[in-house]
Write a protein that holds these residues in place. Structure first.
Motif, PDB file in Angstrom:
ATOM      1  N   PRO A   1       0.770  -1.128   0.047  1.00  0.00           N
ATOM      2  CA  PRO A   1       0.216   0.026   0.010  1.00  0.00           C
ATOM      3  C   PRO A   1       0.650   1.228  -0.092  1.00  0.00           C
ATOM      4  CG  PRO A   1       0.262  -0.904   2.186  1.00  0.00           C
ATOM      5  CD  PRO A   1       0.798  -1.839   1.302  1.00  0.00           C
ATOM      6  N   LEU A   2       0.450   2.244  -0.820  1.00  0.00           N
ATOM      7  CA  LEU A   2       1.495   3.298  -1.060  1.00  0.00           C
ATOM      8  C   LEU A   2       1.080   4.578  -0.097  1.00  0.00           C
ATOM      9  CD1 LEU A   2       2.156   3.329  -4.656  1.00  0.00           C
ATOM     10  CD2 LEU A   2       3.576   2.367  -2.845  1.00  0.00           C
ATOM     11  N   HIS A   3      -0.464   4.753  -0.006  1.00  0.00           N
ATOM     12  CA  HIS A   3      -0.921   6.001   0.526  1.00  0.00           C
ATOM     13  C   HIS A   3      -1.086   5.635   2.188  1.00  0.00           C
ATOM     14  CE1 HIS A   3      -3.549   9.273   1.730  1.00  0.00           C
ATOM     15  NE2 HIS A   3      -3.190   9.869   0.609  1.00  0.00           N
ATOM     16  N   PRO A   4      -0.506   6.779   3.091  1.00  0.00           N
ATOM     17  CA  PRO A   4      -0.551   6.367   4.292  1.00  0.00           C
ATOM     18  C   PRO A   4      -2.037   6.038   4.930  1.00  0.00           C
ATOM     19  CG  PRO A   4       0.591   8.565   3.756  1.00  0.00           C
ATOM     20  CD  PRO A   4       0.019   8.099   2.694  1.00  0.00           C
ATOM     21  N   TYR A   5      -2.826   6.526   4.219  1.00  0.00           N
ATOM     22  CA  TYR A   5      -4.387   6.076   4.707  1.00  0.00           C
ATOM     23  C   TYR A   5      -4.683   4.901   4.338  1.00  0.00           C
ATOM     24  CZ  TYR A   5      -9.367   6.146   4.981  1.00  0.00           C
ATOM     25  OH  TYR A   5     -10.637   5.614   5.378  1.00  0.00           O
ATOM     26  N   THR A   6      -4.152   4.149   3.227  1.00  0.00           N
ATOM     27  CA  THR A   6      -4.257   2.750   2.824  1.00  0.00           C
ATOM     28  C   THR A   6      -3.648   1.985   3.880  1.00  0.00           C
ATOM     29  OG1 THR A   6      -4.398   3.398   0.496  1.00  0.00           O
ATOM     30  CG2 THR A   6      -4.289   1.228   1.033  1.00  0.00           C
ATOM     31  N   ARG A   7      -2.588   2.382   4.183  1.00  0.00           N
ATOM     32  CA  ARG A   7      -1.496   1.643   5.171  1.00  0.00           C
ATOM     33  C   ARG A   7      -2.507   1.684   6.511  1.00  0.00           C
ATOM     34  NH1 ARG A   7       3.095   3.642   2.413  1.00  0.00           N
ATOM     35  NH2 ARG A   7       3.499   5.215   4.247  1.00  0.00           N
ATOM     36  N   ALA A   8      -2.757   2.620   6.943  1.00  0.00           N
ATOM     37  CA  ALA A   8      -3.668   2.668   8.115  1.00  0.00           C
ATOM     38  C   ALA A   8      -4.926   1.791   8.212  1.00  0.00           C
ATOM     39  CB  ALA A   8      -4.173   4.420   8.579  1.00  0.00           C
ATOM     40  N   LEU A   9      -5.716   1.952   7.221  1.00  0.00           N
ATOM     41  CA  LEU A   9      -6.595   1.000   6.872  1.00  0.00           C
ATOM     42  C   LEU A   9      -6.210  -0.411   6.998  1.00  0.00           C
ATOM     43  CD1 LEU A   9      -9.167   2.218   3.869  1.00  0.00           C
ATOM     44  CD2 LEU A   9      -9.640   2.248   6.460  1.00  0.00           C
ATOM     45  N   LEU A  10      -5.478  -0.833   6.509  1.00  0.00           N
ATOM     46  CA  LEU A  10      -4.743  -2.286   6.345  1.00  0.00           C
ATOM     47  C   LEU A  10      -4.192  -2.558   7.734  1.00  0.00           C
ATOM     48  CD1 LEU A  10      -2.805  -2.670   3.066  1.00  0.00           C
ATOM     49  CD2 LEU A  10      -5.103  -3.639   3.808  1.00  0.00           C
ATOM     50  N   ALA A  11      -3.719  -1.519   8.508  1.00  0.00           N
ATOM     51  CA  ALA A  11      -3.044  -1.818   9.881  1.00  0.00           C
ATOM     52  C   ALA A  11      -4.289  -2.204  10.875  1.00  0.00           C
ATOM     53  CB  ALA A  11      -2.070  -0.844  10.400  1.00  0.00           C
ATOM     54  N   ALA A  12      -5.330  -1.391  10.701  1.00  0.00           N
ATOM     55  CA  ALA A  12      -6.637  -1.300  11.620  1.00  0.00           C
ATOM     56  C   ALA A  12      -7.423  -2.562  11.393  1.00  0.00           C
ATOM     57  CB  ALA A  12      -7.423   0.040  11.564  1.00  0.00           C
ATOM     58  N   ALA A  13      -7.451  -3.142  10.182  1.00  0.00           N
ATOM     59  CA  ALA A  13      -8.342  -4.438  10.037  1.00  0.00           C
ATOM     60  C   ALA A  13      -8.085  -5.363  10.991  1.00  0.00           C
ATOM     61  CB  ALA A  13      -8.063  -4.772   8.586  1.00  0.00           C
ATOM     62  N   PRO A  14      -9.145  -5.792  11.797  1.00  0.00           N
ATOM     63  CA  PRO A  14      -9.069  -6.865  12.741  1.00  0.00           C
ATOM     64  C   PRO A  14      -8.791  -8.221  11.694  1.00  0.00           C
ATOM     65  CG  PRO A  14     -11.097  -6.072  12.818  1.00  0.00           C
ATOM     66  CD  PRO A  14     -10.600  -5.346  11.447  1.00  0.00           C
ATOM     67  N   ILE A  15      -7.966  -8.921  12.377  1.00  0.00           N
ATOM     68  CA  ILE A  15      -7.580 -10.478  11.735  1.00  0.00           C
ATOM     69  C   ILE A  15      -7.808 -11.294  12.635  1.00  0.00           C
ATOM     70  CG2 ILE A  15      -5.687 -11.717  10.793  1.00  0.00           C
ATOM     71  CD1 ILE A  15      -4.022  -9.239  10.131  1.00  0.00           C
ATOM     72  N   PRO A  16      -8.790 -12.322  12.205  1.00  0.00           N
ATOM     73  CA  PRO A  16      -9.126 -13.369  12.946  1.00  0.00           C
ATOM     74  C   PRO A  16      -7.849 -14.469  13.316  1.00  0.00           C
ATOM     75  CG  PRO A  16     -10.206 -13.719  10.912  1.00  0.00           C
ATOM     76  CD  PRO A  16      -9.373 -12.564  10.922  1.00  0.00           C
ATOM     77  N   ASP A  17      -6.822 -14.047  13.803  1.00  0.00           N
ATOM     78  CA  ASP A  17      -5.852 -14.803  14.339  1.00  0.00           C
ATOM     79  C   ASP A  17      -5.178 -14.390  15.733  1.00  0.00           C
ATOM     80  OD1 ASP A  17      -3.311 -15.899  14.390  1.00  0.00           O
ATOM     81  OD2 ASP A  17      -2.704 -15.653  12.318  1.00  0.00           O
TER      82      ASP A  17
END
Lengths: 335, 324
Positions: free
Chosen positions: A246-262
């Motif tokens: 992900p290149l945009h800092p917002y995209t990176r933030a969205l990915l980092a905030a997404a809860p992962i069932p692990d």
């Protein structure tokens, strides 16, 4: 229309609300601001963003359900943004919509088969033929004869959403705008509907504009992804590229905030503080500057231009040049 | 093991009477220990919210509790406590926050008024002192310019902000138990991450135990010490969070974990659990998951499986009994 032409092309679309006020001095709410996008044949394009970013307005604007303030919408090679309601009626069968909440998307006083054949009747099909086609499509989406004469309240959420999908595809559309089609469904039902939508796409050559806030669903469904923030597309890329890098800092933030069932992954530290500002009083610079963890002084002065990168990527950020970026630590490397 | 902070035993909740009786919650038992997070997982209609509401006797008036139901907290049965005693528990010992924070705030009163009232219900202090505590609580939960926010009304705040206010009320009360019913479901992911982080801190710094109700397995993975899975009104599995994720025992839990996509993986095709959740009022003498279960045998349709132990965890499935 040539084969390599996209089914949908949107150029510099603007949708503003509440323009004017007394003496035209009240600022407009810029829900969709200068958005351009393409959807190819049998392609699924994801539109991701948080509530209020304009993704639903964009979806409805594309279907001409909301009049655009400026810009053009080219559907099947035809400029439709200036069409009268009458002329739109000839285009509508080819572009359909699946809504988020199947409980409100179906008329509670119509039996399921009536709802599904309504678009056929509206387009002049005879009763018997329409009934037959409706039954066929209901069968295809997994609703057998025992469901035809039920009312929506007699069905489960998943069954209702199957009916909504059936109604959307019964006229053999080319484009279906899906606005959060599984968000209102139970988790054990979501996978069923997503798989059904994929099967229908294959069998009928559909193109989807898939609007969702759920990144895992978007990754599963989409070929390309557009990330939207406060009325603007801030990043566009092939799905796999976007998730890998992900290149945009917002995209990176969205990915980092997404809860992962692990259970073995550490809980993420919140990537962003604060919330998106109002789309009425936008700051002069980058719209994400107030929340951006990587903000620089120049970000607050000028809005960044769209940067076109190799592999059809686009990013709207002064820092991203396509070579310096590493994926977020949590998501990188896990395959 | 020390006595549980909260012990629910054989909780049953039904609606309607006679032949039309619908049992929405069927003999649910669970315990929440001090400063632990217990996640109650399930889909809409499985009874998880009713279970939570029953703890503070917030059920709708038409709901009927089973005679054997018990909710023990601090040595007392909350279901049989006089209303005035229960009010004290609500004011200071157990807090509850809901999915939609807007419906928990009074739209006609300022944030300051609502926060100080809540604080003063729990402890006898002056309005001035309560106001100071309210201000402190707002900055605790990360609300920028709290002095200004105190003067505002709920409609002037975003959803994430309102949920923070609800948590600020909780902070100020210092309850030993927080019941959180889908507290982040209506929020954006980046805001959800902030709220979850805040709840973690609340537990760490104040030792608050949390009964966290959710349908999102990703959130469960972040929050839970222990997990309890409900299906069609019953507990079908409970155990330590690690165990439930690594070795889910009940076929429903297994199917659920397999069908939820992860954002960090690419899937060719998602696994599904076929069919849909049974409507309430199904025959009690069979497994409620039988219709959707890949392991189903005639036994599953002829009797109701008991909650059976398996490596320190419990699953309501015949596969772990001797009859299998």
């Amino acid at each position: 229309m040539k084969a390599d032409e996209p089914i949908l092309e949107v150029k510099k679309l603007k949708i503003y609300f509440g323009r004017g006020g007394f003496g035209g001095r009240r600022p407009a709410l810029r829900a969709v601001d200068d958005v351009s996008l393409r959807v190819g044949h049998t392609e699924t394009v994801g539109l991701v963003g948080e509530s209020g970013c304009g993704k639903t307005t964009l979806g409805r604007g594309i279907l001409c359900l909301i009049p655009p303030t400026a810009g053009s919408i080219i559907f099947g090679g035809e400029e439709i943004s200036g069409f009268s309601q009458r002329r739109l009626r000839s285009v509508r069968p080819k572009m359909q919509m699946v809504f988020q909440d199947p409980a409100t998307a179906l008329n509670p006083r119509m039996r399921i088969i009536e709802s599904v054949r309504a678009p056929l009747k509206a387009n002049g099909w005879g009763r018997t033929r329409a009934e037959q086609a409706a039954a066929e499509i209901l069968e295809t989406v997994g609703l057998g004869a025992e469901h035809y004469y039920r009312y929506p309240h007699e069905m489960s959420g998943g069954q209702r959403q199957r009916a909504v999908v059936a109604r959307a595809v019964v006229l053999n559309p080319q484009l279906v705008v899906c606005d959060e089609p599984v968000s209102a469904l139970d988790v054990s039902i979501r996978a069923q509907i997503l798989n059904l939508m994929k099967d229908l796409q294959k069998a009928r050559g559909l193109s989807y504009l898939f609007i969702s806030h759920d990144l895992s669903v978007v990754r599963y469904m989409c070929d390309r992804v557009l990330v939207m923030y406060l009325g603007r597309i801030v990043e566009a890329a092939a799905a796999e590229e976007l998730f890998a890098q992900p290149l945009h800092p917002y995209t990176r933030a969205l990915l980092a905030a997404a809860p992962i069932p692990d259970i073995d992954l550490p809980a993420p530290t919140p990537p962003l503080s604060g919330e998106a500002p109002s789309p009425i009083h936008l700051p002069p610079g980058c719209r994400f500057a107030a929340r951006c963890p990587e903000v620089r002084p120049e970000c607050r002065l000028r809005e960044p231009e769209e940067k076109i990168l190799p592999k059809g990527r686009m990013v709207r950020c002064v820092q991203a040049d396509g070579s310096i970026c590493a994926g977020p630590a949590r998501l990188g490397g896990i395959k | 093991m020390a006595e549980a902070l909260l012990q629910i035993s054989d909780l049953s909740i039904s609606f309607g009477g006679g032949a039309g009786e619908l049992r929405a919650v069927d003999r649910v038992s669970l315990a929440v220990h001090r400063s632990e997070v217990l996640c109650l997982v399930g889909e809409s209609g499985c009874g998880k919210t009713l279970t939570a509401l029953a703890i503070l006797r917030l059920l709708p008036p038409e709901a009927r509790l089973g005679a054997e139901s018990e909710v023990r907290f601090g040595g007392r049965d909350l279901l049989r406590l006089p209303e005035r005693e229960l009010d004290k528990v609500r004011a200071s010992d157990i807090a509850i926050i809901f999915q939609d924070p807007a419906s928990s705030l009074n739209p006609t009163q300022t944030i300051s008024r609502q926060l100080t009232d809540a604080i003063r219900q729990g402890q006898k202090i002056s309005r001035r002192k309560a106001q100071a505590a309210a201000l402190a609580a707002l900055s605790e939960v990360g609300i920028p310019s709290p002095e200004l926010r105190l003067k505002e009304y709920p409609h002037q705040l975003s959803g994430g902000m309102k949920q923070r206010i609800m948590i600020a009320m909780t902070l100020a009360k210092q309850p030993s138990l927080l019941i959180a019913d889908e507290p982040t479901t209506s929020l954006d992911v980046t805001v959800q991450a902030q709220i979850l982080h805040l709840l973690h801190r609340l537990r760490r710094e104040q030792g608050t135990a949390i009964l966290f109700i959710t349908h999102d397995m990703g959130v469960v993975a972040q929050m839970a010490d222990r997990v309890l899975v409900m299906y069609a009104g019953q507990v079908v599995e409970h155990g330590g969070a690690r165990g439930v994720f690594h070795r889910p025992a009940h076929p429903y839990t297994q199917g659920l974990l397999r069908s939820v996509p992860r954002p960090d993986r690419k899937y060719e095709r998602l696994n599904v659990i076929e069919g849909s959740v049974p409507l309430p009022g199904q025959p009690a003498s069979m497994c409620r998951f039988a219709e959707r279960c890949g392991f189903c045998r005639p036994l599953c349709r002829s009797a109701a499986p008991p909650l059976t132990e398996r490596d320190g965890a419990f699953a309501r499935c015949f596969r772990y009994t001797e009859e299998w």
